[in-house]
Design a protein around this motif. Structure first.
Motif, PDB file in Angstrom:
ATOM      1  N   LYS A  23       0.660   0.916   0.808  1.00  0.00           N
ATOM      2  CA  LYS A  23      -0.762   1.162   1.173  1.00  0.00           C
ATOM      3  C   LYS A  23      -0.862   0.782   2.716  1.00  0.00           C
ATOM      4  O   LYS A  23      -0.001  -0.483   3.120  1.00  0.00           O
ATOM      5  N   PRO A  24      -1.767   1.205   3.589  1.00  0.00           N
ATOM      6  CA  PRO A  24      -1.566   0.866   5.103  1.00  0.00           C
ATOM      7  C   PRO A  24      -2.434  -0.464   4.955  1.00  0.00           C
ATOM      8  O   PRO A  24      -3.279  -0.947   4.105  1.00  0.00           O
ATOM      9  N   PHE A  91     -14.722  -0.838  -0.174  1.00  0.00           N
ATOM     10  CA  PHE A  91     -14.068   0.000  -0.996  1.00  0.00           C
ATOM     11  C   PHE A  91     -12.433  -0.397  -0.666  1.00  0.00           C
ATOM     12  O   PHE A  91     -11.637  -0.483  -1.809  1.00  0.00           O
ATOM     13  N   CYS A  92     -12.089  -0.691   0.620  1.00  0.00           N
ATOM     14  CA  CYS A  92     -10.824  -1.138   0.940  1.00  0.00           C
ATOM     15  C   CYS A  92     -10.194  -2.207   0.104  1.00  0.00           C
ATOM     16  O   CYS A  92      -9.218  -2.265  -0.367  1.00  0.00           O
ATOM     17  N   LEU A  93     -11.037  -3.322   0.341  1.00  0.00           N
ATOM     18  CA  LEU A  93     -10.699  -4.608  -0.157  1.00  0.00           C
ATOM     19  C   LEU A  93     -10.618  -4.355  -2.006  1.00  0.00           C
ATOM     20  O   LEU A  93      -9.704  -5.077  -2.550  1.00  0.00           O
ATOM     21  N   ASP A  94     -11.625  -3.596  -2.418  1.00  0.00           N
ATOM     22  CA  ASP A  94     -11.548  -3.177  -3.824  1.00  0.00           C
ATOM     23  C   ASP A  94     -10.175  -2.717  -4.232  1.00  0.00           C
ATOM     24  O   ASP A  94      -9.692  -2.631  -5.500  1.00  0.00           O
ATOM     25  N   ASN A  95      -9.466  -1.922  -3.311  1.00  0.00           N
ATOM     26  CA  ASN A  95      -8.371  -1.209  -3.595  1.00  0.00           C
ATOM     27  C   ASN A  95      -6.983  -1.865  -3.142  1.00  0.00           C
ATOM     28  O   ASN A  95      -6.074  -1.220  -2.868  1.00  0.00           O
ATOM     29  N   GLN A  96      -7.202  -3.119  -2.882  1.00  0.00           N
ATOM     30  CA  GLN A  96      -6.033  -4.091  -2.432  1.00  0.00           C
ATOM     31  C   GLN A  96      -5.512  -3.601  -1.082  1.00  0.00           C
ATOM     32  O   GLN A  96      -4.251  -3.708  -0.816  1.00  0.00           O
ATOM     33  N   ILE A  97      -6.243  -3.165  -0.212  1.00  0.00           N
ATOM     34  CA  ILE A  97      -5.882  -2.644   1.033  1.00  0.00           C
ATOM     35  C   ILE A  97      -6.357  -3.975   1.990  1.00  0.00           C
ATOM     36  O   ILE A  97      -7.482  -4.543   2.089  1.00  0.00           O
ATOM     37  N   THR A 150       4.574   0.401  12.001  1.00  0.00           N
ATOM     38  CA  THR A 150       4.269   1.710  10.952  1.00  0.00           C
ATOM     39  C   THR A 150       3.422   1.026   9.744  1.00  0.00           C
ATOM     40  O   THR A 150       2.977   2.161   9.087  1.00  0.00           O
ATOM     41  N   ASP A 151       3.406  -0.100   9.781  1.00  0.00           N
ATOM     42  CA  ASP A 151       2.547  -0.643   8.451  1.00  0.00           C
ATOM     43  C   ASP A 151       0.956  -0.246   8.722  1.00  0.00           C
ATOM     44  O   ASP A 151       0.064  -0.618   7.778  1.00  0.00           O
ATOM     45  N   LYS A 188      -9.757  10.841   6.741  1.00  0.00           N
ATOM     46  CA  LYS A 188      -8.913  11.213   7.840  1.00  0.00           C
ATOM     47  C   LYS A 188      -7.843  10.327   8.079  1.00  0.00           C
ATOM     48  O   LYS A 188      -6.707  10.685   8.279  1.00  0.00           O
ATOM     49  N   GLY A 189      -8.072   9.354   8.302  1.00  0.00           N
ATOM     50  CA  GLY A 189      -7.192   7.972   8.775  1.00  0.00           C
ATOM     51  C   GLY A 189      -5.943   7.768   7.753  1.00  0.00           C
ATOM     52  O   GLY A 189      -4.861   7.775   7.883  1.00  0.00           O
ATOM     53  N   LEU A 190      -6.463   7.788   6.246  1.00  0.00           N
ATOM     54  CA  LEU A 190      -5.470   7.597   5.139  1.00  0.00           C
ATOM     55  C   LEU A 190      -4.601   8.754   5.093  1.00  0.00           C
ATOM     56  O   LEU A 190      -3.454   8.632   4.944  1.00  0.00           O
ATOM     57  N   ASN A 191      -5.114  10.099   5.414  1.00  0.00           N
ATOM     58  CA  ASN A 191      -4.331  11.051   5.243  1.00  0.00           C
ATOM     59  C   ASN A 191      -3.291  11.502   6.259  1.00  0.00           C
ATOM     60  O   ASN A 191      -2.157  11.738   6.343  1.00  0.00           O
ATOM     61  N   SER A 192      -3.672  10.765   7.455  1.00  0.00           N
ATOM     62  CA  SER A 192      -2.857  10.597   8.545  1.00  0.00           C
ATOM     63  C   SER A 192      -1.653   9.895   8.666  1.00  0.00           C
ATOM     64  O   SER A 192      -0.542  10.219   8.686  1.00  0.00           O
ATOM     65  N   PHE A 193      -2.088   8.557   7.842  1.00  0.00           N
ATOM     66  CA  PHE A 193      -1.152   7.666   7.474  1.00  0.00           C
ATOM     67  C   PHE A 193      -0.049   8.217   6.419  1.00  0.00           C
ATOM     68  O   PHE A 193       1.108   8.089   6.580  1.00  0.00           O
ATOM     69  N   TYR A 194      -0.556   8.745   5.306  1.00  0.00           N
ATOM     70  CA  TYR A 194       0.365   9.321   4.205  1.00  0.00           C
ATOM     71  C   TYR A 194       1.234  10.180   4.986  1.00  0.00           C
ATOM     72  O   TYR A 194       2.461  10.275   4.649  1.00  0.00           O
TER      73      TYR A 194
END
Length: 272
Positions: A23-24, A91-97, A150-151, A188-194
């Motif tokens: 995860k980023p 949401f990000c915190l709940d998903n350990q980001i 890149t992280d 959009k950002g998550l898709n770009s990172f992936y």
């Protein structure tokens, strides 16, 4: 039951996260990314929570808006988060980001006070708040937390910051000043990172295969050159003839390290 666009985007964010190998670390700007103002220039304290009369609207206002003073007019005003900011961050915190801040604000004390009043200061790991380029913020994070550029996934309203950070390997996502960080920009950002992560992995795999092929060619070269039954490589065919070669045998081992012999003239040296 009607499914809202926010719920659909949240599902899409979860789907993308489920496909990621790692995860980023999400870095967010503050001004015009979390709230529609330059906090330290447009507002001043004291910052106070809005009253809550128990209604749903009042609860939302109390949680996401602060009473403060307008610096230009000295009149009372509200400083509010963009509508979807808190939901996205939680949401990000709940998903350990892991979340962090990269802000060029000149007044860290004011920014910290505002985030504390919103109950969000503790959301962020090693917040970087000082008036230098964003790339300096990331250099600090990389050094202090033993990470790679890149992280990171950066959300920012400034295209210049996005461009410079992207050149260093950070995945950047430009947010609109009028909307700030929201579900659409998160997806959009998550898709770009992936996408970037998959491209790096594909390149790494290709380099491994290329190295194995190069090692295989190198190991078979001696028998090919010294009268073996195999076919000599084009480079050895060239160097085995009469006259001096323009390249040393180093080429066959590593084509990127092409060294010129003493006999090459100056014009060819300049061309390379």
């Amino acid at each position: 039951m009607t499914i809202t666009s926010s719920a659909l985007l949240q599902r899409e964010a979860l789907r993308i996260l489920s496909q990621m190998k790692s995860k980023p670390i999400i870095a967010v700007d503050l001004d015009y990314t979390l709230w529609p103002a330059i906090c330290s220039e447009h507002t001043c304290g004291p910052y106070q929570l809005c009253p809550n009369d128990g209604s749903d609207e009042s609860k939302a206002t109390a949680r996401n808006s602060l009473f403060c003073t307008d610096k230009k007019t000295s009149s009372a005003r509200l400083l509010s988060l963009f509508p979807e900011v808190r939901e996205v961050l939680e949401f990000c915190l709940d998903n350990q980001i892991i979340l962090t801040v990269c802000s060029r604000s000149t007044d860290k004390a004011t920014v910290q006070e505002v985030l504390e009043k919103f109950g969000m200061w503790d959301y962020f790991f090693l917040p970087q708040i000082f008036p230098q380029r964003k790339i300096n913020h990331f250099c600090n994070l990389v050094e202090q937390a033993n990470l790679e550029f890149t992280d990171f996934l950066l959300f920012d309203d400034d295209p210049t910051s996005i461009r410079f950070c992207t050149q260093m390997g950070v995945t950047g996502c430009l947010v609109r000043k009028s909307k700030g960080l929201n579900w659409a920009s998160l997806v959009k950002g998550l898709n770009s990172f992936y996408t970037n992560e998959e491209a790096r992995r594909a390149l790494k795999d290709w380099l491994v295969v290329a190295k194995q092929r190069q090692d295989s060619v190198t190991s078979s070269t001696p028998s090919s050159v010294n009268g073996g039954s195999g076919r000599a490589s084009p480079i050895h065919q060239h160097t085995s003839g009469s006259g001096s070669s323009r390249f040393t045998d180093d080429v066959d081992r590593d084509p990127k390290r092409m060294r010129f012999t003493e006999g090459q003239d100056a014009s060819e040296r300049r061309r390379f």
